[in-house]
Design an enzyme around this catalytic site. Structure first.
Site, PDB file in Angstrom:
ATOM      1  N   THR A 236       2.151  -8.336  12.827  1.00  0.00           N
ATOM      2  CA  THR A 236       0.736  -9.894  13.367  1.00  0.00           C
ATOM      3  C   THR A 236       0.472 -10.480  14.286  1.00  0.00           C
ATOM      4  O   THR A 236       1.546 -10.673  14.640  1.00  0.00           O
ATOM      5  CB  THR A 236       0.348 -10.315  11.855  1.00  0.00           C
ATOM      6  OG1 THR A 236      -0.873 -10.505  11.794  1.00  0.00           O
ATOM      7  CG2 THR A 236       1.482 -11.422  11.612  1.00  0.00           C
ATOM      8  N   CYS A 237      -0.633 -10.982  14.118  1.00  0.00           N
ATOM      9  CA  CYS A 237      -1.166 -11.992  15.284  1.00  0.00           C
ATOM     10  C   CYS A 237      -2.145 -12.422  15.390  1.00  0.00           C
ATOM     11  O   CYS A 237      -2.545 -13.032  14.102  1.00  0.00           O
ATOM     12  CB  CYS A 237      -1.134 -11.130  16.795  1.00  0.00           C
ATOM     13  SG  CYS A 237      -2.817 -10.026  17.119  1.00  0.00           S
ATOM     14  N   GLY A 238      -3.054 -12.542  15.757  1.00  0.00           N
ATOM     15  CA  GLY A 238      -4.592 -13.522  15.973  1.00  0.00           C
ATOM     16  C   GLY A 238      -5.741 -12.050  15.567  1.00  0.00           C
ATOM     17  O   GLY A 238      -6.612 -12.626  14.044  1.00  0.00           O
ATOM     18  N   GLY A 240      -5.281  -8.765  15.673  1.00  0.00           N
ATOM     19  CA  GLY A 240      -4.386  -7.255  16.035  1.00  0.00           C
ATOM     20  C   GLY A 240      -3.917  -6.941  16.757  1.00  0.00           C
ATOM     21  O   GLY A 240      -4.037  -5.537  16.984  1.00  0.00           O
ATOM     22  N   TRP A 265      -3.830 -12.734  11.196  1.00  0.00           N
ATOM     23  CA  TRP A 265      -4.348 -14.034  10.782  1.00  0.00           C
ATOM     24  C   TRP A 265      -6.170 -14.981  11.159  1.00  0.00           C
ATOM     25  O   TRP A 265      -6.240 -15.663  10.606  1.00  0.00           O
ATOM     26  CB  TRP A 265      -3.656 -15.332  11.950  1.00  0.00           C
ATOM     27  CG  TRP A 265      -4.012 -16.794  11.857  1.00  0.00           C
ATOM     28  CD1 TRP A 265      -4.205 -17.751  12.260  1.00  0.00           C
ATOM     29  CD2 TRP A 265      -2.844 -16.838  11.101  1.00  0.00           C
ATOM     30  NE1 TRP A 265      -4.247 -18.237  11.492  1.00  0.00           N
ATOM     31  CE2 TRP A 265      -2.912 -18.526  10.754  1.00  0.00           C
ATOM     32  CE3 TRP A 265      -1.965 -16.209   9.828  1.00  0.00           C
ATOM     33  CZ2 TRP A 265      -2.446 -19.345   9.549  1.00  0.00           C
ATOM     34  CZ3 TRP A 265      -1.428 -17.321   9.120  1.00  0.00           C
ATOM     35  CH2 TRP A 265      -1.799 -18.519   8.468  1.00  0.00           C
TER      36      TRP A 265
END
Length: 280
Positions: A236-238, A240, A265
């Site tokens: 995951t990240c901010g 995708g 996120w």
């Protein structure tokens, strides 16, 4: 063609039939950079521009959500890409910010003949290889998309995983955002991280020249971050995007049991009913 190709590999094959080069550059909203303008000014000869925002689900308020199969196929066909093409994706970030996302999108829709250009546009430019300006337009292609849903996770999956811990969640955002001590680039998003997740900033997966770390160095670095292989992982990240850099890295290590939390996120931190951990 594996998941990663060198600038030498591409230079030797540039212009070959059935090989399409894709500029997949994209930048954060607060970066001050315009990926399309930069592409028009300078790109690898023959490269087509893959607009990440325009190629995502524009009916969903969350950024970069995967489109439906037919929508992705139509988008790709409009760029002149065919089922039988070999694809090489790069970006201009210097650290694979978005190239791996474009690579993963083709993979998740069933097209395995796709690779990331190691070092991206920066390495190509430093080696004084040819560049061109202006748009590249190709005749429409024929492309069939088949979503491989096992490569994707949603909000419900992440909620249930908090209790089961069946999959290790790895957050590729910078450490300050993961800890909740630096602001998110999108307004209204809380700081912090999903409970139980590990942090591995995506910039740590590349060397100073933008090339991906050698496999043994990658393996050691993942171990230092508490990521042992093989085990099922959710990246995951901010939004995708940079999460896909981990999918690429793990693929280079010979493993494929990695899914991407597409809402990322922006979805988790943008709600008031999801648990969050932070350094505060």
């Amino acid at each position: 063609m594996g998941p990663l190709v060198s600038t030498d590999w591409l230079a030797a094959r540039l212009g070959a039939p059935g090989l399409r080069v894709i500029d997949g550059s994209w930048y954060l909203p607060n970066s001050g950079r315009d990926a399309h303008s930069e592409y028009l000014a300078e790109h690898i000869p023959g490269a087509i521009f893959f607009d990440l925002d325009a190629s995502s689900n524009n009916q969903n308020p969350l950024p970069h959500m995967l489109p439906a199969e037919q929508a992705f196929a139509a988008r790709v066909e409009s760029l002149g890409i065919n089922d039988g093409d070999d694809l090489v994706v790069y970006d201009g970030s210097g650290n694979n910010l978005s190239a791996a996302r474009v690579w993963w999108m083709f993979r998740v829709f069933g097209h395995s003949r796709v690779a990331v250009l190691d070092g991206g546009l920066g390495k190509w430019r430093r080696e004084q290889r040819p560049l061109e300006a202006g748009p590249v337009t190709l005749p429409p292609g024929r492309f069939r998309a088949r979503l491989e849903g096992e490569r994707v996770r949603d909000l419900a999956d992440l909620r249930s995983n908090i209790d089961s811990r069946r999959e290790l969640v790895v957050d590729l955002r910078p450490a300050g955002r993961y800890a909740g001590i630096q602001p998110e680039p999108r307004p209204g998003i809380r700081g912090g991280h999903i409970p139980g997740s590990k942090n591995l900033p995506f910039t740590e997966l590349v060397a100073s020249d933008g090339t991906i770390l050698p496999v043994e160095q990658l393996r050691r670095h993942l171990h230092q971050r508490g990521i042992e292989l093989p085990q099922p992982i959710i990246a995951t990240c901010g939004s995708g995007t940079s999460a896909c850099a981990l999918v690429l890295a793990v693929d280079l290590l010979g493993f494929s049991d990695v899914a991407v939390y597409d809402g990322a996120w922006t979805e988790w931190g943008g709600r008031d009913d999801t648990p969050i951990e932070s350094a505060s």
